[in-house]
Design an enzyme around this catalytic site. Structure first.
Site, short mmCIF file in Angstrom:
data_model
loop_
_atom_site.label_atom_id
_atom_site.label_comp_id
_atom_site.label_asym_id
_atom_site.label_seq_id
_atom_site.Cartn_x
_atom_site.Cartn_y
_atom_site.Cartn_z
N TYR A 141 -18.36 40.44 -31.56
CA TYR A 141 -17.94 39.48 -32.59
C TYR A 141 -19.13 38.81 -33.27
O TYR A 141 -19.04 38.44 -34.43
CB TYR A 141 -17.07 38.39 -31.97
N LYS A 191 -17.69 49.17 -20.23
CA LYS A 191 -17.66 50.57 -20.68
C LYS A 191 -19.04 51.13 -20.35
O LYS A 191 -19.79 51.60 -21.21
CB LYS A 191 -17.34 50.61 -22.18
N ASP A 223 -11.04 51.34 -20.81
CA ASP A 223 -9.89 52.21 -21.13
C ASP A 223 -8.98 52.37 -19.91
O ASP A 223 -7.75 52.30 -20.01
CB ASP A 223 -10.35 53.57 -21.70
N ASP A 247 -10.25 40.46 -26.15
CA ASP A 247 -9.29 40.24 -27.24
C ASP A 247 -8.18 41.27 -27.15
O ASP A 247 -6.98 40.94 -27.21
CB ASP A 247 -10.02 40.35 -28.59
N ASP A 251 -3.94 40.79 -25.65
CA ASP A 251 -2.71 41.08 -26.41
C ASP A 251 -1.83 42.02 -25.60
O ASP A 251 -0.63 41.85 -25.51
CB ASP A 251 -3.03 41.73 -27.77
C1 IPM Z 1 -7.60 35.63 -30.55
C2 IPM Z 1 -7.48 36.03 -32.00
C3 IPM Z 1 -8.79 35.76 -32.69
C4 IPM Z 1 -9.83 36.64 -32.04
C5 IPM Z 1 -8.75 35.99 -34.22
C6 IPM Z 1 -7.72 35.13 -34.89
C7 IPM Z 1 -10.10 35.79 -34.84
O1 IPM Z 1 -7.06 37.35 -32.10
O2 IPM Z 1 -7.90 34.44 -30.29
O3 IPM Z 1 -7.40 36.47 -29.69
O4 IPM Z 1 -9.97 37.82 -32.39
O5 IPM Z 1 -10.53 36.14 -31.16
MG MG Z 2 -6.60 38.26 -30.24
#
Ligand code: IPM
Ligand code: MG
Length: 362
Positions: A141, A191, A223, A247, A251
């Site tokens: 990032y 990785k 992975d 990140d 999710d």
């Molecule tokens: C998260 C979000 C953020 C990230 C975005 C909104 C920049 O996806 O907090 O996981 O990628 O960190």
């Molecule tokens: Mg995110």
């Protein structure tokens, strides 16, 4: 106790879920005798519209002066143009970096009454209780250089995955310490079969494990980890990983619980011990399609406030009271639409907040 909290509701459903979380926090304050002082600020698209920047220096300064920060969400179609010079997300990243919040804790706990609200088999997700410790101010990032340019052969783009030893060490330490306070199992996700940054990461993890003989350290390729997370998620305790890997994995992990609307997070400027300055936000985004309709699930933000009480204020009983209230309202079968199933009572954002706040007061 008097505590100062910077409140940055942001965009989309952000303001709606933040106001419910504040209602619940207020209820906990009344019950336990704490005074919370709120300092409002703008971030993301809301800040771009009024201040011309996704995070202005004044707001950053205000956050630094508070004991903790509560954030809603940033972003929305209005500010989505990839050609634009600034994006709402820049505000969030600048805030994380500006407040030096390198340790992002994302707990994923499957609640028994929600085992049927997910797309996975109940026997797979039963008992899942893990925390992802995501490195938040480095890695892919933030690495430099980071740019797009034109060449005679076409356009070119570059992002950099860079980590210093000190950055890796402090996030691994956060992972080891957290594991020590839990089931003593740490999975370091990398990785290392491909990336130099991951080889250094793994090497440092091995070296540090000598100081943590009580912690069972395991290395897993990212992975394979993505696969394991849906195959046998209950085997995980604490996972620690690079910014972008974290990140993506969080999710994925949110689907173990059934909805992103359930998952809180804490971003800490230190190792979680005693009182640590931090920012608290749901892991979900601004969900523009749900905004303004009183249908978003406020639980992720409400649980984030519980994490604030735990990590920034060292108020464990207060944190547990909020977490207990959430469980009790879910046990009474109230559901927002994202976790709705047959035979349950559907409620809106505000009513869910009211029910939990009432329970906290009781
Ligand atoms: C998260 C979000 C953020 C990230 C975005 C909104 C920049 O996806 O907090 O996981 O990628 O960190
Ligand atoms: Mg995110």
């Amino acid at each position: 106790m008097e505590l100062n909290i910077a409140v940055l509701p942001g965009d989309g459903v952000g303001p709606e879920v933040v106001s419910q979380a504040l209602k619940v926090l207020q209820a906990a304050g009344e019950r336990f005798g704490h005074t919370f002082l709120y300092h409002n600020g703008l971030i993301g698209g809301a800040a771009m519209d009024t201040l011309g920047t996704a995070l202005d220096t004044e707001t950053l300064r205000m956050c630094k002066q508070c004991d903790a920060v509560l954030l809603g969400a940033v972003g929305g179609p209005k500010w989505d143009d990839p050609q634009a010079k600034i994006h709402p997300e820049d505000g969030l990243l600048a805030l994380r970096k500006g407040l030096k919040m390198f340790a992002n804790l994302r707990p994923v706990k499957v609640l028994p009454m929600l085992v049927n609200s997910t797309s996975l088999k109940p026997e797979v997700i039963k008992g899942v209780d893990l925390v992802v410790v995501r490195e938040l101010t480095g890695g892919l990032y933030f690495g430099q250089p980071k740019k797009q340019w034109r060449t005679p052969k076409g356009r070119q783009a570059l992002d950099t995955l860079a980590y210093s030893e000190a950055e890796i060490e402090r996030i691994l330490k956060a992972g080891f310490e957290l594991a020590r306070s839990r089931r003593k199992k740490l999975t370091s996700v990398d990785k290392a079969n491909v990336l130099q940054s991951s080889r250094l990461w793994r090497q440092i993890a091995i070296e540090m494990s000598a100081d943590y003989p009580d912690i069972e350290l395991q290395h897993m390729l990212v992975d394979a980890c993505a696969m394991r997370l849906i195959q046998r998620p209950s085997e995980f305790d604490v996972l620690v990983t690079e910014n972008m890997f974290g990140d993506i994995l969080t999710d994925e992990a949110s689907m173990l619980v059934g909805s992103m609307g359930m998952l809180p997070s804490a971003s800490l400027a230190g190792i979680p011990k005693g009182k640590t300055f931090g920012m608290y936000e749901p892991i979900h985004g601004s969900a523009p399609s749900l905004a303004g309709q009183d249908i978003a699930n406020p639980i992720a933000t409400i649980l984030s406030v519980a994490m604030m009480l735990r990590y920034s204020f060292a108020l464990e009983a207060e944190a547990q009271t909020i977490e207990g209230a959430v469980i009790s309202i879910l046990e009474r079968d109230y559901r927002t639409c994202d976790i709705m199933s047959e035979g349950k009572t559907k409620v809106g954002t505000k009513e869910m907040g009211d029910l939990i706040a009432q329970k906290v007061k009781a």
